[in-house]
Each structure stands twice: as structure tokens, then as C-alpha cells.
Design a protein around this motif. Structure first.
Motif, PDB file in Angstrom:
ATOM      1  N   VAL A 505       3.949 -36.929 -34.865  1.00 51.36           N
ATOM      2  CA  VAL A 505       2.842 -37.533 -34.116  1.00 51.36           C
ATOM      3  C   VAL A 505       2.180 -36.526 -33.173  1.00 51.36           C
ATOM      4  N   GLU A 506       3.013 -35.762 -32.465  1.00 53.52           N
ATOM      5  CA  GLU A 506       2.465 -34.857 -31.453  1.00 53.52           C
ATOM      6  C   GLU A 506       2.375 -33.415 -31.913  1.00 53.52           C
ATOM      7  N   GLY A 507       3.019 -33.072 -33.000  1.00 57.83           N
ATOM      8  CA  GLY A 507       2.942 -31.719 -33.522  1.00 57.83           C
ATOM      9  C   GLY A 507       3.577 -30.705 -32.595  1.00 57.83           C
ATOM     10  N   ALA A 508       2.961 -29.536 -32.502  1.00 57.45           N
ATOM     11  CA  ALA A 508       3.522 -28.424 -31.729  1.00 57.45           C
ATOM     12  C   ALA A 508       3.621 -28.735 -30.244  1.00 57.45           C
ATOM     13  N   ASP A 509       2.900 -29.746 -29.775  1.00 58.39           N
ATOM     14  CA  ASP A 509       2.936 -30.087 -28.346  1.00 58.39           C
ATOM     15  C   ASP A 509       4.177 -30.904 -27.971  1.00 58.39           C
ATOM     16  N   PHE A 510       4.932 -31.364 -28.952  1.00 61.62           N
ATOM     17  CA  PHE A 510       6.072 -32.225 -28.656  1.00 61.62           C
ATOM     18  C   PHE A 510       7.178 -31.418 -28.006  1.00 61.62           C
ATOM     19  N   ARG A 511       7.657 -31.904 -26.875  1.00 62.50           N
ATOM     20  CA  ARG A 511       8.678 -31.188 -26.116  1.00 62.50           C
ATOM     21  C   ARG A 511       9.999 -31.945 -26.032  1.00 62.50           C
ATOM     22  N   GLY A 512      10.084 -33.077 -26.705  1.00 58.92           N
ATOM     23  CA  GLY A 512      11.345 -33.792 -26.715  1.00 58.92           C
ATOM     24  C   GLY A 512      11.227 -35.197 -26.187  1.00 58.92           C
ATOM     25  N   SER A 513      12.313 -35.976 -26.410  1.00 66.50           N
ATOM     26  CA  SER A 513      12.360 -37.369 -25.988  1.00 66.50           C
ATOM     27  C   SER A 513      12.493 -37.462 -24.479  1.00 66.50           C
ATOM     28  N   ARG A 514      11.992 -38.525 -23.944  1.00 62.57           N
ATOM     29  CA  ARG A 514      12.081 -38.769 -22.500  1.00 62.57           C
ATOM     30  C   ARG A 514      12.770 -40.101 -22.245  1.00 62.57           C
TER      31      ARG A 514
END
Length: 514
Positions: A505-514
Motif C-alpha cells: 500500500v505504501e511502497g518504499a515509504d513504509f516504515r513498519g507497523s505502529r
């Protein structure tokens, strides 16, 4: 709206499917068997019912988050969960018997002090404090973030071992589970307790890094939960959530190839079958594989391109035949479950080192550690005058041991029953019937090679116990479930689903679950 093909209907795959559908994608799950849930099976006969996979849920927040993010009904409205208390009872070879309360560090310390004496509880409490430090150091990169490009940071063990000074020699630091038991815990029963956690996850205590202290820390901090109706009820709830989000399921659909086009995954090829008719290719913008897809695209394409050493999942290094599996005996007993009975009792092996040596070299242990499960659940028995009991032991996978050998199955079931007599009085007199399930059965029902059960990823050991990243060298192909980051286990499967959905969904911008 992207078209997404998901291979397999295990818990990680369904967790990803529900999240992706909520994000607006068109998701279809292709499952080779007749049902969903992967390892979360259920065996029923003559009014008795048993889980055939995981039996308790740890870190329930993972599935609470899934239900919050994918619909209005929270998890507790979809399944009935209760904390088991005591969390576990332990019977040691010397006759020591101790029950550990659920999610209470102070209670565990007090129980161990009372039963073992000699400051045992205090030493275990200090150990859990160091385990908490390991948790704080590794939680995000190990469990909640995609596997980093600089994965080597997880090659270092996060456990802060006690520096033990030695005369005329340098300080000694415990580096493995077995060494922590011998050098820091100071009591063979505490060592057995820690090693039992590792072994239950299919990890070799002799070679698994001390960072496995995360495992008892998570259980004793966040608790152990039982789902009424067994873990199959949790699988059903996740399946129903997927249907509510308009995820399509195609059962009896065997994926034979991941289609590549213009250098990326472009769909899946299905074998002929009752659900799909003739062999056919289904186009997709993304493919999510719930099993290691080396046979479908070639290992060089799905590996994440790193050079991590990858020995056996049990931590025995090069030469380990495979990851261990589970030998299970399902017992139907006359007589009701007595009040105050512990849900889970662990009968520890009198020969810990011999047990690990056998399991991780492809042999049967003569006297294994046996876990006895006695749920207080009316759905597991025909009436209150009977009881359903499950016995499990970690064993070598099918292949090194021929678990289709009927004589071996019966003899080894006798070994487990004999050990369980320490936890269930008059077990033999109460026995009506037993069913046996081995790694060969697991392999047949789930497709897992040798019936192996993947262990969770762990930091340390140079990265040997990490799993492949959720992204691959083939754009558009993602990995989910126990064969991918962050490894095996029910909670970890839910985490992998969240990571894969975030990456798509977020691609390269995804930094992990919160």
C-alpha cells in the motif's frame, strides 16, 4: 485498485488479504486444500474436539490491531478469549511441581521461590529484566519493521549477558540458551524452564542465541490466551473478516507457477482442478506468497539478495536436516476435568541434552519433554463426564525419521502417554481412545516440508535465524507467513501480514507497523 493474488490461506496470508482489501484492492486467495487457516486445524470425533496446531495465543494485540484496522467489530466481539491461569504448570524430573501465574512477573518470582527455593525466583526475575532489555533493543527491527537492507544489525545478540569474572582469564559471557541456563540461572530446573521455551518453538537450546529470552519474556509479560472453540475459531473469525471485506477465496486451487512479465510478477498459473477447470493463468499486479515460492519462480528470484548464512531453523547450523515438527497424541478420557486443573502442564525431560541432540540430528528422543493440554472448554468434549487432552512433543521432521511407520507411531505415543501420567492421575485407567498425529500428517495437510513448524526469527547468531525479507528480487512478489520475516508463530504470522500490506500500500515509504 490493484489486482492481488495471494497464494495460500494461512493466517499470515489472510491477515494480509484483509488489510489489502480494506485499502481498496481486489484480492483473491488461492488455497490448494479444502479450507483456510493453515496450521490452525481442528480434529473432531464422537463429540471430542482438539486443536491440531497452535493452542494458545500470545501477543493478542497483533490480532486486535488486525480487527480494528479491517472493520467495526473488535476481536473480542468475534471470538471469546480468556487468559489461562495459571499460565503453565511445570513438573521436573526430581518431582518439583510449580504453577506459574499468567502475566505476573512478581507472581512468577514468588512461585519459583516457594517451589525451588535458594533464591531461584530472584534469579529468574533478574533474567527477565535482561530479557526485557533484549526486547527493547530488538522489537522494532525484528518484529514491527520490514527487514532492513542493513540486516546485519540483527546479527548481533541483543541479550545483555552477565559478565562473569574468572581468575587469570577474561570474563565469560553466556551466548546461547543452554549457556544462560548453566551460567546465569544457577539451577537445573530454571535451565530446563528456559530451554523448554526454546525447544517448544523448534529451537536448539545448545546453539540458539541468548536473545531467545524474548520468548519467555513475551509470554510472561503479555500473557497466554485461549480462544473458546480452539484456535480454529480464531482462523474462522479472520476468514469471516476477509469475506466481509470482499476477499475472494478459491479452494482446491494449486498454484504451479508465478507468472513473470516485463521483469516483475504478473500473476499465477493454476493447475487443472475442480475449482478452476483446465490449467489457467490469472493476471495480477502483485503476488503474495504464503509459502516459500522457490519451486514456483526459482530460488534466485525470490531470495532477498543478501548473503546471510542460513542453517537449520533449530540453530544447529550446517547439516541440520530440517526444522523440527510436532508429535501429537489426542486423548479421549472418561471422567470430567477436575476443578483447578492447569490448562497447560509441561513435563520436563530427565535428559535435556540428549533430547536436543536427538531432535536436531534427525532421531527420536527416548524421553522427550511433553506438554499436556487440558482446556476448560465445553466444546472440546461430549459432556462433563469426559475430557479431551492433547499431548505434544517437539520431534525430528518426517524424512530423517519415518513417521509413516505405524509401529514407531504407536511406540512413541506410548512414550508421551507414560510421561503425561505425571500430570494426569489415572490417565491409563481413564483412556477411551487416542489419535496420533505426526510430522508426516502435518506435511500432508499443510504442505510444510517434512511437517516442519517454522520458528520465529531471532536476532543474533550472525543473522542465521532471520527469515527472508517480505520483499523479493522479483518486483511485485511478496512473502508472508512463517517462511518469511518475522518468522513462525501465530503472532508473527499476523505481523507478517501487516508488513506485507504496508509494503504494497505504501511502497518504499513504509516504515513498519505502529
Amino acid at each position: 485498485m490493484a489486482r492481488i493474488a495471494v497464494i495460500g490461506a494461512g493466517m499470515g496470508a489472510m491477515a494480509a488479504a484483509a488489510r489489502l482489501a480494506v485499502a481498496g484492492h481486489r484480492v483473491t486467495v488461492y488455497e490448494r486444500s479444502a479450507t483456510y487457516g493453515g496450521a490452525l486445524g481442528r480434529f473432531e470425533r464422537d463429540g471430542f474436539a482438539y486443536d491440531t496446531g497452535p493452542t494458545l495465543l500470545h501477543l493478542p494485540a497483533v490480532y486486535r490491531d488486525l480487527f480494528v484496522k479491517t472493520g467495526k467489530k473488535p476481536l473480542e466481539e468475534c471470538v471469546r478469549m480468556t487468559q489461562v491461569d495459571p499460565a503453565s504448570r511445570h513438573v521436573f524430573p526430581d518431582g518439583t511441581d510449580v504453577s506459574l501465574p499468567n502475566a505476573s512477573r512478581a507472581g512468577v518470582v514468588a512461585a519459583l521461590d516457594a517451589a525451588l527455593g535458594g533464591g531461584a525466583g530472584e534469579r529468574w526475575g533478574d533474567f527477565l529484566g535482561r530479557a526485557r532489555d533484549a526486547w527493547d533493543r530488538s522489537r522494532r527491527p525484528l518484529l514491527e519493521e520490514p527487514l532492513r537492507d542493513d540486516w546485519q544489525v540483527l546479527g548481533r545478540d541483543p541479550y545483555p549477558a552477565v559478565r562473569q569474572r574468572r581468575l587469570l582469564r577474561g570474563p565469560r559471557l553466556a551466548g546461547t540458551v543452554a549457556e544462560v541456563g548453566a551460567q546465569e540461572l544457577g539451577d537445573p530446573r530454571l535451565a530446563a524452564l528456559f530451554e523448554g521455551y526454546a525447544l517448544s518453538y523448534g529451537l536448539d537450546p545448545r546453539h540458539t542465541p541468548a536473545g531467545a529470552a524474548l520468548l519467555p519474556y513475551m509470554e510472561q509479560t503479555f500473557g497466554s490466551w485461549y480462544v473458546q472453540g480452539g484456535m480454529r475459531a480464531l482462523a474462522h473469525a479472520v476468514y469471516e473478516r476477509c469475506l466481509a471485506r470482499r476477499v475472494e477465496f478459491v479452494f482446491h486451487a494449486d498454484v504451479t507457477r508465478i507468472v513473470e512479465k516485463d521483469g516483475r510478477a504478473a500473476g499465477v498459473e493454476l493447475a487443472p482442478g475442480p475449482s478452476v477447470g483446465a490449467a489457467t493463468v490469472v493476471e495480477a499486479d502483485h503476488v503474495v506468497a504464503g509459502t516459500a515460492p522457490a519451486a514456483l519462480v526459482g530460488e534466485e528470484l525470490w531470495r532477498d539478495g543478501d548473503v546471510r548464512p542460513r542453517g537449520g531453523g533449530g540453530g544447529a547450523g550446517v547439516g541440520t536436516p530440517s526444522v523440527p515438527g510436532r508429535f501429537t497424541v489426542l486423548l479421549a478420557l472418561r471422567g470430567g476435568r477436575p476443578d483447578g486443573t492447569a490448562h497447560r502442564t509441561v513435563v520436563h525431560s530427565p535428559a535435556r541434552g540428549d533430547e536436543a541432540g536427538a531432535v536436531f540430528s534427525g532421531r527420536t528422543a527416548e524421553r522427550p519433554t511433553v506438554t499436556v493440554l487440558r482446556p476448560d472448554d465445553p466444546t472440546t468434549r461430549p459432556d462433563d463426564g469426559h475430557e479431551a487432552v492433547t499431548l505434544t512433543a517437539t520431534v525430528a521432521p518426517h524424512g530423517p525419521v519415518d513417521w509413516t511407520d505405524a509401529g514407531l507411531r504407536e511406540r512413541y505415543a506410548d512414550v508421551l502417554v507414560e510421561a503425561a501420567c505425571a500430570a494426569v492421575p489415572e490417565l491409563r485407567e481413564r483412556l477411551c481412545r487416542r489419535e496420533i498425529r505426526t510430522p508426516a500428517d502435518t506435511a500432508a495437510t499443510t504442505g510444510a516440508r517434512g511437517g516442519s513448524v517454522p520458528a520465529p526469527s531471532l536476532a543474533g547468531a550472525g543473522g542465521r535465524l532471520l527469515r527472508p525479507a517480505n520483499t523479493t528480487r522479483l518486483p511485485g512478489l511478496h512473502l508472508v507467513g512463517g517462511e518469511a520475516h518475522p518468522g513462525g508463530g501465530l503472532a508473527h504470522a499476523g505481523m507478517s501480514g501487516a508488513l506485507v500490506a504496508g509494503l504494497i500500500v505504501e511502497g518504499a515509504d513504509f516504515r513498519g507497523s505502529r
